[in-house]
Design an enzyme around this catalytic site. Structure first.
Site, PDB file in Angstrom:
ATOM      1  CB  ILE A  29      93.310 -15.376 -51.100  1.00 56.36           C
ATOM      2  CG1 ILE A  29      93.773 -14.686 -49.799  1.00 56.36           C
ATOM      3  CG2 ILE A  29      91.975 -14.818 -51.600  1.00 56.36           C
ATOM      4  CD1 ILE A  29      92.809 -14.728 -48.659  1.00 56.36           C
ATOM      5  CG  ASN A 154     104.852 -17.890 -62.466  1.00 59.92           C
ATOM      6  OD1 ASN A 154     105.606 -18.404 -61.651  1.00 59.92           O
ATOM      7  ND2 ASN A 154     105.246 -17.426 -63.628  1.00 59.92           N
ATOM      8  CB  VAL A 231     114.859  -7.855 -62.284  1.00 62.73           C
ATOM      9  CG1 VAL A 231     116.216  -7.166 -62.285  1.00 62.73           C
ATOM     10  CG2 VAL A 231     114.659  -8.640 -63.586  1.00 62.73           C
ATOM     11  CB  THR A 233     113.412 -10.781 -55.576  1.00 64.70           C
ATOM     12  OG1 THR A 233     112.248 -10.049 -55.231  1.00 64.70           O
ATOM     13  CG2 THR A 233     113.676 -11.843 -54.534  1.00 64.70           C
ATOM     14  CD  GLU A 251     115.769 -19.644 -65.079  1.00 65.29           C
ATOM     15  OE1 GLU A 251     115.301 -18.780 -65.842  1.00 65.29           O
ATOM     16  OE2 GLU A 251     116.597 -20.498 -65.440  1.00 65.29           O
ATOM     17  CB  CYS A 285     109.119 -15.357 -66.223  1.00 63.88           C
ATOM     18  SG  CYS A 285     109.354 -17.087 -66.633  1.00 63.88           S
ATOM     19  CD  GLU A 459     114.983 -23.162 -62.990  1.00 67.70           C
ATOM     20  OE1 GLU A 459     113.918 -22.654 -63.377  1.00 67.70           O
ATOM     21  OE2 GLU A 459     115.176 -23.577 -61.828  1.00 67.70           O
TER      22      GLU A 459
HETATM   23  P1  NAD Z   1     109.273 -12.027 -56.153  1.00 67.57           P
HETATM   24  O1  NAD Z   1     110.590 -11.604 -56.633  1.00 67.57           O
HETATM   25  O2  NAD Z   1     108.421 -11.054 -55.449  1.00 67.57           O
HETATM   26  O3  NAD Z   1     109.417 -13.275 -55.164  1.00 67.57           O
HETATM   27  C1  NAD Z   1     110.057 -14.456 -55.558  1.00 67.57           C
HETATM   28  C2  NAD Z   1     110.423 -15.254 -54.327  1.00 67.57           C
HETATM   29  O4  NAD Z   1     111.503 -14.622 -53.654  1.00 67.57           O
HETATM   30  C3  NAD Z   1     109.312 -15.405 -53.302  1.00 67.57           C
HETATM   31  O5  NAD Z   1     109.332 -16.719 -52.788  1.00 67.57           O
HETATM   32  C4  NAD Z   1     109.715 -14.410 -52.228  1.00 67.57           C
HETATM   33  O6  NAD Z   1     109.233 -14.739 -50.938  1.00 67.57           O
HETATM   34  C5  NAD Z   1     111.217 -14.509 -52.277  1.00 67.57           C
HETATM   35  N1  NAD Z   1     111.942 -13.357 -51.766  1.00 67.57           N
HETATM   36  C6  NAD Z   1     111.575 -12.052 -51.783  1.00 67.57           C
HETATM   37  N2  NAD Z   1     112.549 -11.285 -51.245  1.00 67.57           N
HETATM   38  C7  NAD Z   1     113.556 -12.112 -50.892  1.00 67.57           C
HETATM   39  C8  NAD Z   1     114.826 -11.913 -50.280  1.00 67.57           C
HETATM   40  N3  NAD Z   1     115.264 -10.701 -49.944  1.00 67.57           N
HETATM   41  N4  NAD Z   1     115.612 -12.995 -50.062  1.00 67.57           N
HETATM   42  C9  NAD Z   1     115.197 -14.230 -50.419  1.00 67.57           C
HETATM   43  N5  NAD Z   1     114.000 -14.472 -50.985  1.00 67.57           N
HETATM   44  C10 NAD Z   1     113.183 -13.425 -51.220  1.00 67.57           C
HETATM   45  O7  NAD Z   1     108.551 -12.628 -57.435  1.00 67.57           O
HETATM   46  P2  NAD Z   1     107.016 -13.071 -57.604  1.00 67.57           P
HETATM   47  O8  NAD Z   1     106.194 -11.840 -57.552  1.00 67.57           O
HETATM   48  O9  NAD Z   1     106.706 -14.197 -56.709  1.00 67.57           O
HETATM   49  O10 NAD Z   1     107.029 -13.636 -59.078  1.00 67.57           O
HETATM   50  C11 NAD Z   1     106.930 -12.845 -60.193  1.00 67.57           C
HETATM   51  C12 NAD Z   1     108.283 -12.587 -60.797  1.00 67.57           C
HETATM   52  O11 NAD Z   1     108.960 -13.820 -61.022  1.00 67.57           O
HETATM   53  C13 NAD Z   1     108.194 -11.934 -62.156  1.00 67.57           C
HETATM   54  O12 NAD Z   1     109.180 -10.945 -62.291  1.00 67.57           O
HETATM   55  C14 NAD Z   1     108.467 -13.070 -63.120  1.00 67.57           C
HETATM   56  O13 NAD Z   1     108.950 -12.670 -64.354  1.00 67.57           O
HETATM   57  C15 NAD Z   1     109.443 -13.879 -62.355  1.00 67.57           C
HETATM   58  N6  NAD Z   1     109.435 -15.264 -62.832  1.00 67.57           N
HETATM   59  C16 NAD Z   1     110.523 -15.736 -63.513  1.00 67.57           C
HETATM   60  C17 NAD Z   1     110.525 -17.021 -64.008  1.00 67.57           C
HETATM   61  C18 NAD Z   1     111.702 -17.567 -64.770  1.00 67.57           C
HETATM   62  O14 NAD Z   1     111.845 -18.770 -64.829  1.00 67.57           O
HETATM   63  N7  NAD Z   1     112.551 -16.755 -65.347  1.00 67.57           N
HETATM   64  C19 NAD Z   1     109.417 -17.847 -63.806  1.00 67.57           C
HETATM   65  C20 NAD Z   1     108.326 -17.343 -63.097  1.00 67.57           C
HETATM   66  C21 NAD Z   1     108.361 -16.049 -62.611  1.00 67.57           C
END
Ligand code: NAD
Length: 485
Positions: A29, A154, A231, A233, A251, A285, A459
């Site tokens: 979307i 993101n 966190v 996940t 990360e 993040c 990273e």
């Molecule tokens: P999310 O945790 O919902 O999903 C992240 C990824 O994990 C997705 O590809 C998802 O399909 C996958 N996933 C979910 N459950 C899983 C499982 N049980 N096993 C394996 N893979 C699984 O995160 P989001 O909503 O996509 O992103 C936002 C979050 O990411 C925020 O908390 C943000 O702070 C964090 N983030 C961190 C960084 C960093 O570099 N530290 C960068 C960007 C985003």
């Protein structure tokens, strides 16, 4: 007519696009309009198997190439990525909703930097010679093998490159699963690597939700998992990886402090707070979402912040004048609006924004709350949207203790003209990626990652090499072997 964002197929395996429409359809979307612009299909078990077995088979020959050869391919990929920057940026904007003004300078360009940087390092990954009298030990830095990358929504191009480039530089193969929310850009990274001469199978992309991620993480052939996500996940993926004794890089999220002392240059501090809260509409993040402002400059800071935040241009993300885009999904918009309501209910003072913007798409006005206290929900939980919390403080000691009072530890920043204090404060903050008189810079040369619940590993920079390789040590005896019997 097919939308230009629609990829040729859902997955990219063994050097080509692969489709399996038996997988659950995932609509893509466009966040600025709510329009469906593409569909991909989640990987079926057959697709997961194809990707893993292909990567496993391709890895050995890739690792046997010299670092110079691998590096040349990565650097060529960086050049191609820069040549195609405009098209890749438009796709990134379709995938995420982020304004073209940002994607033109922060996504494919950052991905290209990673490919170039790790391409440059690939030839220098050597070991040590350790003399021991007549004998000696030598060490070799070897690839881990088959790595899985899992992305958040993101920064889909950047995340694929930040994981893929160091993995490939070290001689690993990768299966990358983008976020189901932004599945398009990683496919282009895979395509570019092939165009640059990478052998088929060393970088593969499969689509899907957590279930597909889980299937990848638990496969016994996988040696390493690098996740960018939340966190909760991260905890699940880390536990699953531990079960198979796999290497991990995590990360994860944050609720980072940005501390502004009375003596700071107000406009620079306001600029730092804007960069640390409103870039990518707050979906970053490392954002400094707890802005601690020393009492002496509080009202002046808030006035200037409100004035400058009023200059944000919300609108069509494809218009390069637009400086502030929508939330990535309707769901994310509703989560963020829920936090804004909580902020109001719990007594924070709304300085600006605070509403869904009156336009198509999932736009929320850049929002600033003042008089936020440490116990408020908006000061404790990661919002992942354009909501800045401004908190007051009196003393350095107090602010450091309050800044550290969180489970997270991704980033931290300080604005002050007193450099002794700046270094002392940063030294006392529990965070992995820190800033002095700046916020949210992420050059590939600098390590990036968090402490505490915000993650494990780093990273970028030379640190990433350590997380995508392992050391073999070899004892060489020149004389006879002495044995007890
Ligand atoms: P999310 O945790 O919902 O999903 C992240 C990824 O994990 C997705 O590809 C998802 O399909 C996958 N996933 C979910 N459950 C899983 C499982 N049980 N096993 C394996 N893979 C699984 O995160 P989001 O909503 O996509 O992103 C936002 C979050 O990411 C925020 O908390 C943000 O702070 C964090 N983030 C961190 C960084 C960093 O570099 N530290 C960068 C960007 C985003």
């Amino acid at each position: 007519m097919t939308h230009p964002a629609q990829p040729k197929a859902s997955h990219f395996i063994n050097g080509e696009y692969v489709e399996d429409t038996a997988g659950t359809p995932i609509p893509v979307i466009y966040a600025a309009t709510g329009e469906q612009i593409a569909t991909v299909h989640a990987a079926t078990p057959a697709i997961v198997e194809q990707a893993l077995s292909t990567a496993k088979a391709a890895q050995k020959a890739w690792a046997k190439m010299s670092g110079t050869e691998r590096g040349r391919i990565l650097r060529r990929a960086a050049d191609i990525m820069r040549e195609r920057n405009h098209d890749l940026s438009v796709l990134e904007t379709y995938d995420t909703g982020k304004p073209l003004q940002e994607t033109l300078v922060a996504d494919a360009t950052s991905g290209a930097d990673a490919l170039e940087y790790f391409g440059g390092l690939a030839a220098s990954l050597t070991g040590e010679h350790i003399p021991l009298g007549e004998d000696w030990v030598y060490t070799k830095r070897e690839a881990l093998g088959l790595c899985v990358g899992i992305g958040a929504w993101n920064y889909p191009t950047q995340i694929a490159c930040w994981k893929g480039a160091p993995a490939l530089a070290c001689g690993n193969a990768m299966v990358f699963k983008p976020s189901e929310t932004t599945p398009l850009c990683a496919l282009k990274v895979a395509e570019i690597l092939i165009d640059a001469g990478a052998p088929a199978g060393v970088f593969n992309v499969v689509q899907g939700m957590g279930e597909v991620g889980g299937a990848l993480v638990t496969d016994p052939r996988v040696d390493k998992v690098s996740l960018t996500g939340s966190v909760p996940t991260g905890k699940k993926v880390y536990a699953a990886a531990a079960e198979g004794m796999k290497h991990v890089t995590m990360e994860l999220g944050g609720k980072s402090p940005l501390i502004i002392f009375d003596d700071a240059d107000i406009d620079n501090a306001v600029g730092g707070a804007i960069n640390g809260n409103f870039y990518s509409s707050g979906q970053v993040c490392s954002n400094g979402t707890r802005v601690f402002v020393q009492k002496g400059i509080k009202e002046k800071f808030l006035a200037r912040l409100a004035e400058r935040t009023g200059n944000a241009i919300l609108g069509d993300p494809m218009d390069e004048a637009t400086s502030f885009g929508p939330m990535v999904t309707e769901n994310q918009m509703n989560i963020v609006l829920g936090y804004i309501e909580k902020g109001k209910e719990e007594g924070a003072r709304l300085i600006c924004g605070g509403r869904r913007a009156d336009m198509d798409g999932y736009f929320i006005e850049p929002t600033v709350f003042a008089d936020v206290t440490d116990d408020m929900t908006i000061a404790r939980e990661e919002i992942f949207g354009p909501v800045m919390s401004v908190l007051d403080f009196d003393t350095e000691e107090e602010v450091v203790a309050r800044a550290n009072d969180t489970e997270f530890g991704l980033s931290a920043g300080v604005f002050t003209k007193d450099f002794t204090r700046a270094h002392r404060v940063i030294g006392n903050l529990e965070a992995g990626s820190c800033f002095i008189n700046s916020y949210n810079d992420a050059p590939v040369e600098a390590p990036f990652g968090g402490v505490k619940a915000s993650g494990v590993g780093r990273e970028n920079s030379k640190e990433a090499i350590k997380h995508f390789s392992q050391v073999k040590s070899v004892y060489v005896r020149m004389g006879d072997v002495e044995a007890a019997f």
